[in-house]
Design an enzyme around this catalytic site. Structure first.
Site, PDB file in Angstrom:
ATOM      1  N   GLU A  53      -3.577  -2.210 -18.222  1.00  0.00           N
ATOM      2  CA  GLU A  53      -4.203  -2.243 -16.888  1.00  0.00           C
ATOM      3  C   GLU A  53      -5.199  -3.402 -16.788  1.00  0.00           C
ATOM      4  O   GLU A  53      -5.301  -4.068 -15.751  1.00  0.00           O
ATOM      5  CB  GLU A  53      -4.925  -0.920 -16.584  1.00  0.00           C
ATOM      6  CG  GLU A  53      -4.040   0.316 -16.563  1.00  0.00           C
ATOM      7  CD  GLU A  53      -3.115   0.409 -15.348  1.00  0.00           C
ATOM      8  OE1 GLU A  53      -3.115  -0.520 -14.520  1.00  0.00           O
ATOM      9  OE2 GLU A  53      -2.378   1.403 -15.271  1.00  0.00           O
ATOM     10  N   THR A  72       3.059  -7.935 -12.206  1.00  0.00           N
ATOM     11  CA  THR A  72       3.382  -6.589 -11.738  1.00  0.00           C
ATOM     12  C   THR A  72       2.300  -6.007 -10.830  1.00  0.00           C
ATOM     13  O   THR A  72       2.505  -4.984 -10.190  1.00  0.00           O
ATOM     14  CB  THR A  72       3.669  -5.647 -12.924  1.00  0.00           C
ATOM     15  OG1 THR A  72       4.300  -4.463 -12.442  1.00  0.00           O
ATOM     16  CG2 THR A  72       2.393  -5.296 -13.682  1.00  0.00           C
ATOM     17  N   ARG A  88      -4.451  -6.325 -13.988  1.00  0.00           N
ATOM     18  CA  ARG A  88      -5.361  -6.363 -12.834  1.00  0.00           C
ATOM     19  C   ARG A  88      -6.433  -7.435 -12.991  1.00  0.00           C
ATOM     20  O   ARG A  88      -6.672  -8.226 -12.083  1.00  0.00           O
ATOM     21  CB  ARG A  88      -6.023  -4.997 -12.636  1.00  0.00           C
ATOM     22  CG  ARG A  88      -5.002  -3.907 -12.384  1.00  0.00           C
ATOM     23  CD  ARG A  88      -5.641  -2.586 -12.019  1.00  0.00           C
ATOM     24  NE  ARG A  88      -4.696  -1.498 -12.282  1.00  0.00           N
ATOM     25  CZ  ARG A  88      -4.573  -0.409 -11.551  1.00  0.00           C
ATOM     26  NH1 ARG A  88      -5.331  -0.217 -10.509  1.00  0.00           N
ATOM     27  NH2 ARG A  88      -3.696   0.526 -11.876  1.00  0.00           N
TER      28      ARG A  88
END
Ligand code: DMJ
Length: 588
Positions: free
Chosen positions: A178, A572, A182
C-alpha cells in the site's frame, strides 16, 4: 501545471508497439520424405500445411477475420489502418468531476484533516495508519489528480505540506504494497507530471527505508516495513505468508525510481521478485494468492483475479508496456497467465447472458488428495480486468502495428480477439452489477450456476449478493466503498474504442456516487448496502476516491490527448508513469 501541458502535441494515435511476426510452424518437407503412398499423402499434407502457414504469416486476416465473425467480437469493420479518432472533451461532465474532487479535497484538507492518512467525513476527523504519525497517505495519493485537473491552489497547498510537514521517520509498521502504490507511486507520478525534483528526493527517502523489506531468502518482500527502523516486519497475519498481488505490484514504481536516479538496486529488487515468481512452477499460468517469502514458493491457496491476486495479472502486462515492449519475459508471462485465465476462470452465468470470472478453491480430502472447486464469486476488484484485457489485446494480442481505434479485427491475432471479446463482456457484466437500488455495485457478487440449489421466484437469474435478506442487517458483500475498478475499465475501453457507451456508463456511475455517497457538508462516504435507499453511510472516504475513481472519471471525459496510453502506464493506484526505454534486460 494544467491539463494542457500533459497533452501529447501530435494527434492521438493508437498505441505503438513492436511486434514479432508469428513463427512459421510448418515442418520441413525434407524431414518428411515419403517412403510409400501413405507417406506420399503425408508429404502432400505437410506441403499444404506449410503453404497455409506461410499464407497466414503473410496475411493473418485469413484467420482473424473469420474468427472474429465466429466469435461475434465487438470490433468494427471500418477500413483498416491507423485511424485517428477525435476523442474530445465533454466539458460539462469533466467539470462536474472536478467539482466532486474539490468537494472531497476541501473538506479533508481545508476543514478537517489536512495531512492525516485517512479521512472520516461524517465525524469530520482524520486518523493515521499507525500511532507513529502520518506519512501523507491521502495528500500524496491525491496530488497528481490536482496536477491533471489543473487545480493550482489546491496543488500548491498540498505541495507545501509535502515539503514542510511530511515525514517518513515513523516508528510503525506500514504495509509495503500500500505504501508503494499510494505514496511512492504518488510521489513519482507528481514528479513525472511536474518535473519538480523535490518529489524524487522524497521518493528516494521513502524507497530507501523500504528496501530492507526485500531482504528475504527469496527476495519476496515482507508485508510490512518499519520506516524509522528501516526493517521489514513479519506479522502474525497469514502465518508470515505474503500475498501474490502485493509482492508483484511494486515493480513499476521501483523500476521508474531506478530509471530516474540511476540506482540499479531499486530495479534489482523489483526484478528479483518476478524471477522468483517465474521460477515457482506455475503449471497453468495461474497464481495462488499466497507465497512463502522464505522459499519463494506458492502456497496451496485460492486462485482468483480478485483480492490478493488481481494486480499480479495487471502488472505482468504493465511491466511489458512500461519497458516499452522490450522485455519479452513479461509478454510471455502475461500470455501464459491469460491462457490459464481463459481456460479455467472465465465462465458464463446460468442464463448464459453474463461472462464472469470464477475463483478456484483448493480442497484436500482426508487422504491428502487436492481438488479444485469452482466458486462463482467475483469481487468488485476484478472489474479492472475488462479494460486490462482490452489493453492486453491491442498490446500482446496485436497482429501488427499500429492498431486502430477501435481495433479492426485484422489488427488482432486469435488470442487478441479472444481477450478483447472477454474484456468487452466483463465490462458489461460489471455494469450489470450496478443494477441495484443505488446504481452502485456491491463489493462482492455471486453468479448463478446450475448446481447452486437456489430456488424461489425472487432469485435473480444471473447474480446476487450472498446473505442479503430483506429486513436483515446487510452482509459485508453489499457495501460500496468508492472503489474505482469499473470506471478504470471504462476509461481504458473508451480510449481504445471511442465508443460513447463507455462515457454514458461512467456518467451513470458518477451520478450514483453523487446521489448516494456525497455528504452535503463535504466529502464522500462509503455505503453499507447498495440495495438500500436512503443509504446508510460508513464513516470513511477511502484515499482511492481522489487518486483513482475521480481521476479515471475525469480522464474518461477529458480529451484523449491528455495522458495518452501510448506514453503513460497507470500504476494500480492510477498514478500515471511514463513509458521508459530501459538500458538493461531481464536475464531470467
Ligand atoms: C486500490 O488501492 C488499488 O487499485 C489496488 O490495486 C486494489 N484496489 C484498490 C482500490 O479498490
Amino acid at each position: 501545471m494544467g491539463a494542457s501541458e500533459l497533452r501529447k502535441r501530435s494527434a492521438p494515435t493508437a498505441i505503438q508497439r513492436t511486434s514479432k511476426p508469428a513463427k512459421d510452424t510448418g515442418a520441413s518437407p525434407q524431414a518428411a520424405k515419403p517412403h510409400s503412398s501413405s507417406g506420399a499423402s503425408a508429404y502432400l499434407v505437410l506441403v499444404l500445411l506449410s503453404a497455409f502457414a506461410y499464407l497466414v504469416y503473410r496475411n493473418p486476416t485469413i484467420i482473424t477475420v473469420p474468427l472474429a465473425e465466429f466469435l461475434g467480437t465487438d470490433i468494427q469493420e471500418q477500413p483498416a489502418g491507423p485511424r485517428v479518432v477525435n476523442l474530445t472533451t465533454d466539458v460539462p461532465k469533466r467539470d462536474a468531476v472536478v467539482a466532486a474532487f474539490r468537494h472531497a479535497w476541501l473538506a479533508y484538507a481545508e476543514r478537517d484533516a489536512m495531512g492525516d492518512d485517512e479521512y472520516h467525513p461524517i465525524s469530520h476527523k482524520g486518523t493515521n495508519l499507525t500511532e507513529a504519525g502520518g506519512i501523507g497517505y491521502t495528500v500524496v495519493d491525491s496530488i497528481d489528480t490536482m496536477l491533471i485537473m489543473g487545480l493550482h491552489d489546491e496543488y500548491a497547498r498540498a505541495r507545501d505540506w509535502i515539503v514542510n510537514k511530511m515525514s517518513f521517520e515513523r516508528d510503525g509498521d506500514f504495509n509495503t504494497f500500500e505504501t508503494t502504490i499510494r505514496v511512492l507511486g504518488g510521489l513519482l507520478s507528481a514528479y513525472a507530471l511536474s518535473r519538480d525534483p523535490m518529489y524524487i528526493d522524497k521518493a528516494k527517502d521513502l524507497a530507501d527505508r523500504m528496501m530492507p523489506a526485500f531482504d528475504t531468502p527469496s527476495g519476496l518482500p515482507l508485508s510490512y516495513v518499519n520506516l524509522a527502523a528501516r526493517a521489514g516486519s513479519k506479522t502474525a497475519d497469514n502465518n508470515g505468508l505474503v500475498s501474490t498481488a502485493e509482492v508483484s505490484t511494486l515493480q513499476l514504481e521501483f523500476r521508474y525510481l531506478s530509471y530516474l536516479t540511476g540506482n540499479e538496486a531499486y530495479w534489482d529488487v523489483a526484478e528479483k521478485v518476478m524471477e522468483t515468481i517465474k521460477g515457482s512452477s506455475l503449471n497453468t499460468g495461474l497464481a495462488a494468492i499466497f507465497m512463502n517469502p522464505e522459499d519463494g514458493r506458492f502456497v496451496m491457496s485460492a486462485i482468483r483475479l480478485g483480492s490478493r491476486g488481481d494486480s499480479y495479472y495487471e502488472y505482468l502486462l504493465k511491466q511489458y508496456i512500461q519497458t516499452n515492449f522490450t522485455e519479452p519475459v513479461y509478454k510471455e508471462m502475461y500470455e501464459f497467465a491469460m491462457n490459464g485465465v481463459q481456460e479455467h476462470l472465465i465462465k458464463k452465468s446460468r442464463s448464459g447472458r453474463l461472462t464472469y470470472t470464477s475463483e478456484l478453491i483448493p480442497e484436500r480430502s482426508p487422504s491428502g488428495h487436492v481438488s479444485w472447486r469452482l466458486q462463482p464469486k467475483q469481487d468488485h476488484l476484478i472489474c479492472f480486468f475488462g479494460g486490462s484485457l482490452m489493453l492486453g489485446a491491442v498490446t500482446t494480442g496485436a497482429a501488427g502495428q499500429p492498431v486502430s481505434i477501435p481495433p479492426h479485427s485484422k489488427h488482432l491475432n486469435p488470442t487478441g480477439l479472444r481477450d478483447w471479446k472477454t474484456g468487452v463482456e466483463l465490462i458489461e457484466t460489471c455494469m450489470r452489477t450496478h443494477d441495484t437500488a443505488t446504481g452502485l455495485s456491491p463489493e462482492i457478487v455471486h453468479f448463478r450456476i446450475p448446481s447452486d440449489g437456489l430456488s424461489g421466484s425472487n432469485m435473480p437469474d444471473d447474480w446476487y449478493i450472498k446473505g442479503a435478506r430483506a429486513g436483515q442487517p446487510a452482509p459485508y458483500d453489499a457495501r460500496y466503498i468508492l472503489r474505482p475498478e469499473t470506471v478504470e475499465s471504462l476509461f481504458i475501453a473508451y480510449r481504445l474504442t471511442g465508443d460513447q457507451r463507455y462515457r454514458d456508463y461512467g456518467w451513470q456511475i458518477f451520478q450514483a456516487i453523487e446521489r448516494h455517497c456525497k455528504i452535503e457538508t463535504g466529502g464522500y462516504a462509503s455505503i453499507i448496502n447498495v440495495d438500500q435507499v436512503p443509504v446508510e453511510y460508513e464513516d470513511k472516504m477511502e484515499t482511492f476516491l481522489m487518486s483513482e475513481t475521480l481521476k479515471y472519471l475525469y480522464l474518461l471525459f477529458e480529451d484523449a490527448s491528455v495522458l495518452p496510453l501510448s506514453e503513460y502506464v497507470f500504476n494500480t493506484e492510477a498514478h500515471p508513469l511514463p513509458i521508459i526505454n530501459p538500458t538493461r534486460r531481464a536475464n531470467f
